[in-house]
Design an enzyme around this catalytic site. Structure first.
Site, PDB file in Angstrom:
ATOM      1  CG  ASP A  24      -1.999  -1.139   1.252  1.00  0.00           C
ATOM      2  OD1 ASP A  24      -1.789  -1.944   0.143  1.00  0.00           O
ATOM      3  OD2 ASP A  24      -2.669  -1.022   2.194  1.00  0.00           O
ATOM      4  CD  GLU A  72      -7.161   0.071   2.937  1.00  0.00           C
ATOM      5  OE1 GLU A  72      -5.858   0.103   3.426  1.00  0.00           O
ATOM      6  OE2 GLU A  72      -8.141   0.363   3.670  1.00  0.00           O
ATOM      7  CE  LYS A 129      -3.531  -4.493   1.445  1.00  0.00           C
ATOM      8  NZ  LYS A 129      -4.424  -3.375   2.459  1.00  0.00           N
ATOM      9  CE  LYS A 132      -8.214  -0.765   7.614  1.00  0.00           C
ATOM     10  NZ  LYS A 132      -8.086   0.199   6.654  1.00  0.00           N
ATOM     11  CB  THR A 158       0.431   2.218   8.652  1.00  0.00           C
ATOM     12  OG1 THR A 158      -0.817   1.619   8.835  1.00  0.00           O
ATOM     13  CG2 THR A 158       0.015   3.601   7.844  1.00  0.00           C
ATOM     14  CB  CYS A 162      -2.231  -2.711   5.412  1.00  0.00           C
ATOM     15  SG  CYS A 162      -3.695  -1.898   5.533  1.00  0.00           S
TER      16      CYS A 162
HETATM   17  N1  TIU Z   1      -2.691   0.481   4.190  1.00  0.00           N
HETATM   18  C1  TIU Z   1      -3.025   0.795   5.367  1.00  0.00           C
HETATM   19  O1  TIU Z   1      -2.496   0.311   6.526  1.00  0.00           O
HETATM   20  N2  TIU Z   1      -4.301   1.440   5.542  1.00  0.00           N
HETATM   21  C2  TIU Z   1      -4.659   2.238   6.494  1.00  0.00           C
HETATM   22  O2  TIU Z   1      -5.850   2.348   6.526  1.00  0.00           O
HETATM   23  N3  TIU Z   1      -3.657   2.301   7.699  1.00  0.00           N
HETATM   24  C3  TIU Z   1      -3.997   3.293   8.455  1.00  0.00           C
HETATM   25  O3  TIU Z   1      -3.084   3.352   9.299  1.00  0.00           O
HETATM   26  N4  TIU Z   1      -5.173   4.138   8.783  1.00  0.00           N
END
Ligand code: TIU
Length: 226
Positions: A24, A72, A129, A132, A158, A162
Site C-alpha cells: 500500500d 488498498e 485488496k 487490511k 502502515t 495493513c
Molecule cells: N494500508 C493501510 O495501512 N491502511 C490504513 O488504513 N492504514 C492506517 O494506518 N489507517
C-alpha cells in the site's frame, strides 16, 4: 541460501522461493493533501521511507525475486466496501468520496496509485485488496502457491495496520516472513516500535525483522558464492 543477520535470530531464504510484498505505498496514504492527511495524520513520516523502499525493490529485483505490490482499493460501485469500514470514525472524507487526487481508495483513481518511485515494473504483480490483510478476498494465496513461495519479505505502510495484518495472515498460512524495519512506517512511531517487538517476540512468533542494509549485505554475500 541467503542468511540475513535478523532479529530475533538469523533469517534464511532462497530467493527463488521468496516474494517481496510491498504493502500500500499509495499516494493517498503518503502524499500531502491525500486521505491519510485528512484523517489527521502527519504523512511526512511515511514519505521518509520512500527512498528505502525503492532501494529494497531494486535489491530484490537484482536477485530475481517475485515482486508483489498491494493497493488498498475498492470497486467504483463500493460493493466490496462494508458500511462499517466506510463510516468508522465519521471522517470528513470517506472512502469513495471525491478527494484531492480523485475518489478515495477507488481502483483506477490517481490517489489510489502507488507513489512514482515505487511504481511496479512490467511483470511485477499488483493486487488490489478491499481489506487490511492482503490475503483477504484476493488471489494472493493462489499466486504464491503457483510460484512455490515459502518465504515472504515485507515492506510498506502502515506498519501496525495493513503490514502487520498481512504478516499475521501469512504466518497462519505457513510462510516465514521478514519485515524490513526501515522500509515500513506508521503514522504513530510508538505503534511501529511496538509492532517490531511483538512480531519477533517469543522466538519470532510472527516473524523476523532486519534493516534494508542487512538484507542487501546478505544478498551480496550470497551472490558472491555463485
Ligand atoms: N494500508 C493501510 O495501512 N491502511 C490504513 O488504513 N492504514 C492506517 O494506518 N489507517
Amino acid at each position: 541460501m541467503v542468511i540475513v543477520k535478523a532479529r530475533p535470530y538469523d533469517y534464511q531464504f532462497s530467493p527463488e522461493k521468496t516474494a517481496l510484498i510491498v504493502i500500500d505505498m499509495q499516494r493517498d496514504f503518503i502524499e500531502p493533501g491525500g486521505f491519510g492527511e485528512t484523517l489527521g495524520n502527519n504523512v511526512k513520516l511515511l514519505a521518509a521511507i520512500v527512498p528505502t523502499v525503492k532501494r529494497l525493490l531494486d535489491a530484490c529485483r537484482s536477485a530475481a525475486m517475485t515482486i508483489i505490490h498491494t493497493r488498498e482499493a475498492h470497486r467504483p460501485d463500493l460493493s466490496d466496501l462494508p458500511p462499517a469500514k466506510r463510516n468508522r470514525g465519521n471522517p470528513k472524507l470517506r472512502i469513495g468520496d471525491e478527494g484531492a487526487m480523485g475518489r478515495i481508495l477507488i481502483a483506477g483513481e490517481p490517489g489510489t496509485d502507488i507513489v512514482r518511485s515505487c511504481a511496479p515494473l512490467p511483470g511485477e504483480i499488483v493486487i488490489d485488496k478491499p481489506g487490511k490483510g492482503a490475503f483477504y478476498a484476493t488471489a494472493l494465496g493462489d499466486i504464491l502457491r503457483l510460484r512455490g513461495a515459502t518465504h515472504l519479505l515485507f515492506a510498506g505502510v502502515t506498519t501496525e495496520v495493513c503490514v502487520q495484518t498481512t504478516m499475521r495472515e501469512a504466518n497462519d498460512r505457513g510462510y516465514d516472513s521478514l519485515l524490513i524495519e526501515d522500509a515500513t512506517e506508521s503514522y504513530f512511531p510508538e505503534f511501529k516500535r511496538a509492532t517490531m517487538e511483538m512480531i519477533r517476540a517469543q522466538g519470532a512468533v510472527v516473524g523476523w525483522t532486519a534493516t534494508c542494509d542487512q538484507l542487501a549485505a546478505a544478498l551480496h554475500a550470497e551472490a558472491r558464492t555463485r
